[in-house]
Design a protein around this motif. Structure first.
Motif, PDB file in Angstrom:
ATOM      1  N   LEU A 148     -51.555  13.317  63.644  1.00  0.00           N
ATOM      2  CA  LEU A 148     -51.197  14.734  63.571  1.00  0.00           C
ATOM      3  C   LEU A 148     -52.407  15.626  63.838  1.00  0.00           C
ATOM      4  O   LEU A 148     -52.308  16.638  64.544  1.00  0.00           O
TER       5      LEU A 148
ATOM      6  N   ALA B 261     -42.000  16.388  66.019  1.00  0.00           N
ATOM      7  CA  ALA B 261     -43.212  17.027  65.498  1.00  0.00           C
ATOM      8  C   ALA B 261     -44.268  17.161  66.589  1.00  0.00           C
ATOM      9  O   ALA B 261     -44.911  18.213  66.728  1.00  0.00           O
TER      10      ALA B 261
ATOM     11  N   ARG C   5     -44.548  19.470  59.980  1.00  0.00           N
ATOM     12  CA  ARG C   5     -45.585  18.633  59.347  1.00  0.00           C
ATOM     13  C   ARG C   5     -45.397  18.550  57.845  1.00  0.00           C
ATOM     14  O   ARG C   5     -45.444  17.466  57.263  1.00  0.00           O
TER      15      ARG C   5
END
Length: 340
Positions: free
Chosen positions: A107, A236, A281
């Motif tokens: 991420l 995402a 997230r």
């Protein structure tokens, strides 16, 4: 046929086959059901033939095709064949990524903007031509005509905060309940502004495998409960990386003095996806993994697979343009149809 962009689509024809696998699928859909064996296991999992065959079978779960019996959607034999194609495609995706469970690093890496950048949006902003821009629109049309639809498959597979938060993001993708603001409608407006056809899947026969494979991946992740974590990871990744890319695309269209309808699609994503990044997230991934921590490697896989296929598409586009050739399969037909 009601379209994802709020209007009515013209007749959707079966695509032109690109090899024996897709020819067998298209031939079967045009006739009564058949037990014909199709050797997907030996096909190139990223090649034109398997990619268009898989996309054709997935399209039965969306708008379908003119003169194709809707019962094909759940035909056991066709589902068996689709499973073979999926096994080849999914296996190739897994073999080309690192895997693992270090989700935080994945991420965080999505938030890193490399300077100087060398991606497609960087090229189009700095020195892309109008023909290259319209080729890019043609590639992306395979996805953006059904934007948000592949992700909707995962909604009934989530629970609690993860479900509610993902639906909140999807609500924005569908224009907050306003048909003319759905992102698929905005992309159709973009195509109109670029002097291109905004008909659903109008450029499918022109677009090569890399862009279609991305849509196949979304459909595959969404249609399989076992891949729900991968779908969330993909979604995402898409939301986190869209805003900076969309900003560059808006700048590119300003430099090219394009119709304002072209830029509106991207300016809509600059603000919306910056908010979606945080929701995905914290509320979607965070809640999902609180409930099902074993899905962490699947979320990582979804992020990595998205990066892999986006990189393959970018490599195809940039290598084509740098060599002075079209990135589409049928440049002459496409240019004549748009400029003639």
């Amino acid at each position: 046929m009601t379209s994802s962009n709020g209007g009515y689509d013209p007749v959707v024809k079966l695509p032109t086959p690109r090899g024996p696998l897709s020819e067998a699928v298209v031939d079967a859909l045009g006739r009564d059901r058949t037990g014909r064996t199709i050797p997907f296991a030996t096909a190139d999992p990223f090649g034109e033939d398997l990619t268009i065959a898989l996309h054709t079978m997935y399209e039965l779960h969306y708008g379908g095709f003119d003169d194709v019996d809707p019962a094909w959607e759940w035909d056991p034999e066709l589902l068996r064949l689709r499973g073979q194609a999926e096994q080849a495609f999914l296996g190739a995706l897994r073999s080309h990524v690192d895997g693992g469970d270090d989700l935080e690093s994945e991420l965080d890496a999505l938030l890193v903007e490399h300077v100087p950048g060398s991606g497609v949006s960087h090229h189009l902003r700095e020195n892309g031509t109008w023909d290259e821009m319209r080729e890019y629109f043609a590639h992306r049309s395979v996805y953006h005509h059904k934007e948000a639809d592949p992700h909707a498959w995962v909604i009934p597979r989530l629970r609690g905060t993860a479900k509610a938060s993902l639906v909140a993001v999807e609500f924005d993708e569908y224009g907050g309940g306003k048909a003319d603001r759905m992102h698929s409608r905005l992309f159709a407006d973009l195509l109109d502004g670029a002097g291109m056809s905004s008909d659903y899947l109008a450029y499918l026969d022109d677009v090569p495998a890399p862009a279609i494979a991305l849509v196949n991946m979304m459909s595959m992740f969404g249609l399989h409960r076992s891949l729900r974590g991968a779908l969330v990871g993909h979604f995402a990744a898409a939301e986190i990386t869209t805003a900076p890319s969309a900003h560059r695309m808006a700048q590119a269209l300003g430099r090219l003095e394009a119709d304002p309808r072209c830029a509106e699609f991207f300016t809509e994503h600059i603000e919306a996806d910056a908010v979606h990044e945080q929701i995905m997230r914290r509320d979607v991934i965070g809640s999902l993994l609180d409930q099902e921590p074993a899905l962490r490697p699947d979320v990582v896989f979804g992020i990595q697979a998205t990066g892999l296929l986006e990189d393959r598409l970018a490599d195809h586009l940039l290598s084509s343009w740098r060599s002075g050739s079209s990135s589409l399969r049928t440049r002459l037909r496409w240019l004549v149809s748009q400029n003639g």
